[in-house]
Structure formats: structure tokens, C-alpha cells
Scaffold this motif. Structure first.
Motif, PDB file in Angstrom:
ATOM      1  N   ALA A 141       8.113  -1.870  -7.949  1.00  0.00           N
ATOM      2  CA  ALA A 141       8.108  -2.150  -6.614  1.00  0.00           C
ATOM      3  C   ALA A 141       8.084  -3.813  -6.570  1.00  0.00           C
ATOM      4  CB  ALA A 141       6.785  -1.465  -5.850  1.00  0.00           C
ATOM      5  N   ALA A 145      11.607  -2.928  -4.232  1.00  0.00           N
ATOM      6  CA  ALA A 145      10.742  -1.817  -3.485  1.00  0.00           C
ATOM      7  C   ALA A 145      11.887  -0.693  -3.165  1.00  0.00           C
ATOM      8  CB  ALA A 145      10.165  -2.267  -1.946  1.00  0.00           C
ATOM      9  N   GLN A 313       3.184   1.383  -4.657  1.00  0.00           N
ATOM     10  CA  GLN A 313       4.324   0.455  -4.315  1.00  0.00           C
ATOM     11  C   GLN A 313       4.050  -0.757  -3.330  1.00  0.00           C
ATOM     12  OE1 GLN A 313       6.967   1.891  -1.134  1.00  0.00           O
ATOM     13  NE2 GLN A 313       8.556   1.700  -2.081  1.00  0.00           N
ATOM     14  N   ILE A 317       4.658  -4.504  -3.783  1.00  0.00           N
ATOM     15  CA  ILE A 317       5.285  -5.258  -2.985  1.00  0.00           C
ATOM     16  C   ILE A 317       4.588  -6.665  -2.500  1.00  0.00           C
ATOM     17  CG2 ILE A 317       6.176  -5.524  -0.506  1.00  0.00           C
ATOM     18  CD1 ILE A 317       6.936  -2.483  -0.741  1.00  0.00           C
TER      19      ILE A 317
END
Length: 587
Positions: A141, A145, A313, A317
Motif C-alpha cells: 500500500a 494503494a 493498507q 498509505i
């Protein structure tokens, strides 16, 4: 995007792997008595060639896998993220076309054999515990993403490995693990998002026994397949009466070639991840498990893994946002010096870093809780031959399952909300440049915004977590026992002790509210303090597991994080106490 090995350049991620994770207990839970290594020794079956035969071999295997992914994601995928985002997807006559750069990234990961992370070695997967899977998802990610979803989509077939027949697993899972198929999960319908018990897609059986699916699904990631890997769509459909609710739903495998992709969504972010609307017209389906268990057991049984995936995830990010902001602040000169030396900017960077450190502690611990109940439970059922009733009554299983059921919605909420805040801070540090598409933080911010929505909104995560917080803080509750045990392993600071007391006060005040509507309104404030306490406790505990300059840095971040939490707790407690006073006055 910053390039490099996304495992090796992340000091805190390495610290978790090398110092903070108790690999002995994780390996014992996942590998058991190293049956896979024994199978390789007996049969020379290549599926088990990399199976470890000791704790150290397992650690080395896990680390080499994470490191290999870190290199590909940081050096190959990340440099192509802007091109994939700007080119986007094309849809025409039921077919989705991917950017050339994305096809290259997918092929590279597929050829490297790094995609089937949750599929067992028995079916050609990598065979990795949740703790390792979460690290790999975070790394993916951070690179991109949207591509992270393509990278990990085949792993949703873990649901088949748990619940489908041996015959079905043997037919499909090796092909999926090899990348011959991609996978999608079709739950949501145009009129039923989170309200899954009212799903109306129908499954009926022909006289010859073939199931036929009719209906429409929306927001289905990768239902269109992927390049040269057609999809298999795990589909929730109604086999009971229209009024049968959750008990009338079953799960089916439907091949992508037997459905029509009516279109893809034009989204704010995740531009190279196809979000499809799918129409089923007498589409043949293969029943997974038993009828009537599709939602109440199978889909809900996968909820912890799904929530952990989005939490990791989100962390990836947010990590990308932080590293990009840190790099920009070290290079951008204003008033004769890098802006990182300006106190107002330094303050933002410091907060970003401590939030990431605390979130990683919470997410890592969530993976641990899943590993410590799920794999032991599976082994007791399949290897020891115990009944499900006996397994569910095992105290150790019950303890870790209760904690996993609490920590997964808690970490999904906390990491995703933090992800959006981190991406916003990264744009702020970039100033006007961050608002343009010249820098990666614009894409990172757009991509971040979905994390608080899909796989259950923040509001639904709070609903899922509040019961576990309240019951868990009872005199014999699992959260209380867990916290007291963890704090016994180090000397908690005065601030952490104060936060623990605030949590007890918040829960007591919440329980005292008589009005259910007001309770629902203030559930967030209660779960927030629980999440910040657990994250802060784990961050402070980590100080005993590191030394040198690393420890000095973490001490400052831990202290500041607890101060932030105490300030938030004080405000939340005031809201709860005011609600109680207003309720008393109304009487």
C-alpha cells in the motif's frame, strides 16, 4: 515516489520484525510441529520446499519474503504509481483495459510468486501467518494503494480454504495461487451496502442440480479479472425466501466469464483499481460449503482478516504520506533553511511520526491476536480431530478470539482515520505544491479517503467495537485482563496510568447513560480512548525491547502520544459526563 527497498528503509517496520514481535509464539501458532517441513522430507513435494523446520528457519523465511516484496514494491511498483494513476482504466463493452505499467507490475509480482500470501502451501501458496501478511500489505500500500488491491485480491479465496469441500479446494486453489485466475468478492448490491442481511441476488437450483445466480452487485473490486487472469467471483446470494434474512444467504463461486461487467466506477482515487457493477443472468455457480451459512458464518468469519487488511493498507498509505512529507521538508528551502527546521512544520512531522509508530503497534498486535486464536483453532479441528464445540470452549481460544474481535474493528477505524489525517498533513507540508498533481501526495490523499469507508465505515467499526470495550472492561473482562497482563511486563508511566484511569471513567460514564440514542452517539468517544490506550500502552511497552538512539527517539514519541491521548480523553469524558447530567435533569 521515494524509491528503495520498502522494508529495509523503514526503521520502525524492521524494529517490529527484529525486536517487538514474539516470533516464537507466532511460529508455534502457525507452523505447529512443522508438519509442512516433514511432508517435504517425506515426499519431496515442491509445494513444501520452503517450509521451515524450526523457529529460526521460519523467521528467516518470513523475513526473506517481506524483504523480497519490499524491493519490488519500492524499486519497481512505486516509480510507476503516477503513470498508473494518470492513465487509469478504460471500459468498453464489458471489458476493462489496464495501463501498460500496471500490467508490468502485476506480471512482475506474479512471476516472483509473492501474491498468494494467505493461501496455504498445500495449494501452492506462501503459507504465512497474519502478522507477516499485514507487513506485506503495508509495504504494498505504501507503493500504490490501488495496485495493493490488485496485488492482494487472490487472497480472498482463503474463505474457500476454510469452508469449501476438499474437492473444490483441490480444483480451484492451486490455479488461483498460480495466478491463472484473479479473485473478487461480491457482497454489496445497489440497494444494500452494509445491510447485507437484505441482499436480494437469487440462487436457484436447476433440476439437474446446477445453481443459477440472478441479480446485480455493485462496488466489486476486480470482478473484471486482471489482464490474462480471468476472475472467480465469490458471491453472496439468497437461497432462502425473500424474507429469510441472514439465515437465507449462501456463498457461491461464479466464474467471471459467466457474468456481465456493466461498468466501472469513476472514482475520486484508486484510479487503477476497477470497481465494477456486475450483472448475473442465470450465471452458473458452485456452492461453497452449506446453504444458509453464507453470511452468518462464512462472510462474518472472514471479517477479522478483511478489517486487518484495510488497517494495514491504511498504515501503508499513511507511511507513504509521512516519508514523502519528510523528504520534501528536508529539501524545501524557505527563509534560508529547510522547512523541517521551522517549528510549526517540525511539529506536524513529529505528530505524523508518533501516530505511525503507535498505529503500527496496534495493527501488529491485531495480527498477533488473529494468529494466536485462528491457527490454533484450525489445528485443533483438523489435526487433533476435536469438535467445534470443544474448540470453542477452550479458554485460550476464547480469550484471543474475543481480543481479535475487538482489535480488528478498533484498528481498522483507528488506522483508516489516521491515514486520512496523515495524508492531509503531508499536503499541508507541501503547501501549494501539494495541491497540484505534480507531487505524489495529491494521489496519496485521494487514495486515502476510501479507507474509512470500505470494508465497513468507521461508524460501523465503532458499532462492532463498543460491546467489546464495555464488556472487556468489566471486572473479569478480556480487555482488562489483557491490559493488566501487558502492563505487568514493564513499569507504566504516570501518564499511561492516568490514561488507564480515564478509560475506566469513560466506560463507567458510558454505561451510565440510559438513553440508547445518546449511547450510540457517544460510542465513538468511548472506543477512541480504548484504541489510544492500547496503542499507547504497546508503544510504551516497546521501550523495554529496544535500546540506544532508537530508544531515546521512541521515549519522546511515547510521552507525546500519551499527552495527546490524555487531552482527547479529558474532552471525551466531559462529553459523556454532560450527557449523564442532561439525562438526570430530564428526569
Amino acid at each position: 515516489m521515494i524509491q528503495g527497498n520498502y522494508f529495509q528503509d523503514n526503521a520502525d517496520l524492521q524494529t517490529h520484525f527484529d525486536n517487538l514481535i514474539d516470533w516464537k509464539e507466532i511460529v508455534a501458532a502457525y507452523e505447529g510441529d512443522f508438519h509442512d517441513a516433514a511432508k517435504y522430507k517425506q515426499t519431496n513435494d515442491e509445494r513444501y520446499a520452503y517450509a521451515p523446520s524450526s523457529v529460526q528457519e521460519a523467521i528467516d523465511y518470513y523475513k526473506s519474503t517481506v524483504d523480497a516484496l519490499g524491493e519490488i514494491m519500492g524499486d519497481f511498483v512505486a516509480p510507476r504509481s503516477k503513470e498508473m494513476d494518470q492513465t487509469g482504466l478504460k471500459y468498453e463493452n464489458g471489458k476493462v483495459t489496464f495501463p501498460k505499467a500496471q500490467e508490468e507490475c502485476y506480471k512482475t509480482l506474479k512471476d516472483a510468486g509473492l501474491m498468494p500470501i494467505s493461501i496455504s502451501r498445500k495449494y501452492g501458496g506462501l503459507g504465512l501467518p497474519a502478522t507477516v501478511q499485514s507487513m506485506m500489505c503495508e509495504i504494498a500500500a505504501r507503493a500504490d494503494a490501488a495496485f495493493c488491491l490488485a496485488y492482494g485480491n487472490i487472497n480472498i479465496v482463503e474463505i474457500m480454504e476454510r469452508y469449501a469441500s476438499d474437492e473444490m479446494c483441490n480444483e480451484w486453489l492451486p490455479q488461483i495461487a498460480a495466478g491463472k485466475f484473479s479473485a473478487a468478492m461480491a457482497l454489496t448490491e445497489p440497494n444494500y451496502g452494509s445491510d447485507l442481511p437484505n441482499v436480494q441476488t437469487r440462487a436457484t437450483q436447476d433440476p439437474d442440480g446446477i445453481w443459477r445466480i440472478n441479480g446485480a452487485k455493485r462496488f466489486i473490486t476486480h470482478a473484471c479479472g486482471y489482464v490474462d487472469s480471468p476472475s472467480v467471483i465469490l458471491t453472496l446470494a439468497r437461497t432462502g425466501s425473500p424474507e429469510s434474512g441472514a439465515r437465507g444467504l449462501s456463498f457461491f463461486l461464479v466464474q467471471g466469464k459467466d457474468v456481465h461487467v456493466a461498468g466501472i466506477e469513476h472514482k475520486m482515487g484508486l484510479h487503477c483499481s476497477p470497481t465494477c457493477e456486475v450483472v448475473f443472468e442465470n450465471s452458473p455457480g458452485v456452492l461453497i460449503g452449506k446453504t444458509g451459512y453464507g453470511l452468518v458464518k462464512y462472510s462474518m468469519g472472514m471479517m477479522n482478516a478483511a478489517r486487518l487488511t484495510i488497517a494495514t493498507q491504511s498504515l501503508g498509505i499513511g507511511t507513504a504520506a509521512y516519508f514523502e512529507a519528510k523528504k520534501y521538508a528536508s529539501e524545501r528551502i524557505q527563509f534560508g533553511k529547510p522547512i523541517e527546521k521551522i517549528p510549526a512544520v517540525r511539529k506536524i512531522l513529529d505528530k505524523m511520526e508518533r501516530e505511525i509508530l503507535a498505529t503500527r503497534c496496534l495493527v501488529s498486535e491485531t495480527g498477533r491476536t488473529i494468529d494466536l486464536y485462528h491457527w490454533k483453532k484450525e489445528r485443533m479441528l483438523k489435526e487433533e480431530g476435536k469438535s467445534e464445540r470443544d474448540v470453542n470452549q477452550d479458554e485460550t481460544i476464547r480469550r484471543w478470539e474475543k481480543l481479535a474481535d475487538l482489535f480488528t474493528p478498533m484498528s481498522k477505524y483507528y488506522a483508516s482515520e489516521g491515514c486520512v489525517a496523515l495524508a492531509s498533513d503531508a499536503i499541508q507540508i507541501h503547501g501549494g505544491s501539494g495541491y497540484t498533481e505534480d507531487y505524489d501526495v495529491a494521489r496519496i490523499y485521494r487514495d486515502s479517503r476510501i479507507t474509512t469507508i470500505y470494508e465497513g465505515t468507521t461508524q460501523l467499526q465503532i458499532v462492532a467495537a463498543i460491546g467489546g470495550v464495555v464488556s472487556g472492561m468489566a471486572a473479569s473482562g478480556h480487555l482488562r485482563a489483557y491490559a493488566e497482563e501487558e502492563m505487568s511486563k514493564f513499569s507504566p508511566s504516570t501518564d499511561l496510568r492516568s490514561l488507564w484511569e480515564k478509560l475506566e471513567q469513560v466506560v463507567h460514564s458510558y454505561k451510565s447513560i440510559g438513553d440508547s440514542f445518546t449511547k450510540d452517539e457517544l460510542a465513538f468517544e468511548t472506543v477512541e480512548i480504548a484504541a489510544r490506550f492500547v496503542a499507547g500502552m504497546l508503544l510504551e511497552k516497546s521501550l523495554t525491547q529496544v535500546d540506544g538512539d532508537l530508544k531515546k527517539q521512541r521515549i519522546k514519541h511515547s510521552q507525546d502520544y500519551n499527552i495527546d491521548s490524555l487531552a482527547i480523553a479529558e474532552g471525551n469524558l466531559l462529553r459523556l459526563e454532560r450527557a449523564n447530567r442532561q439525562a438526570a435533569a430530564a428526569v
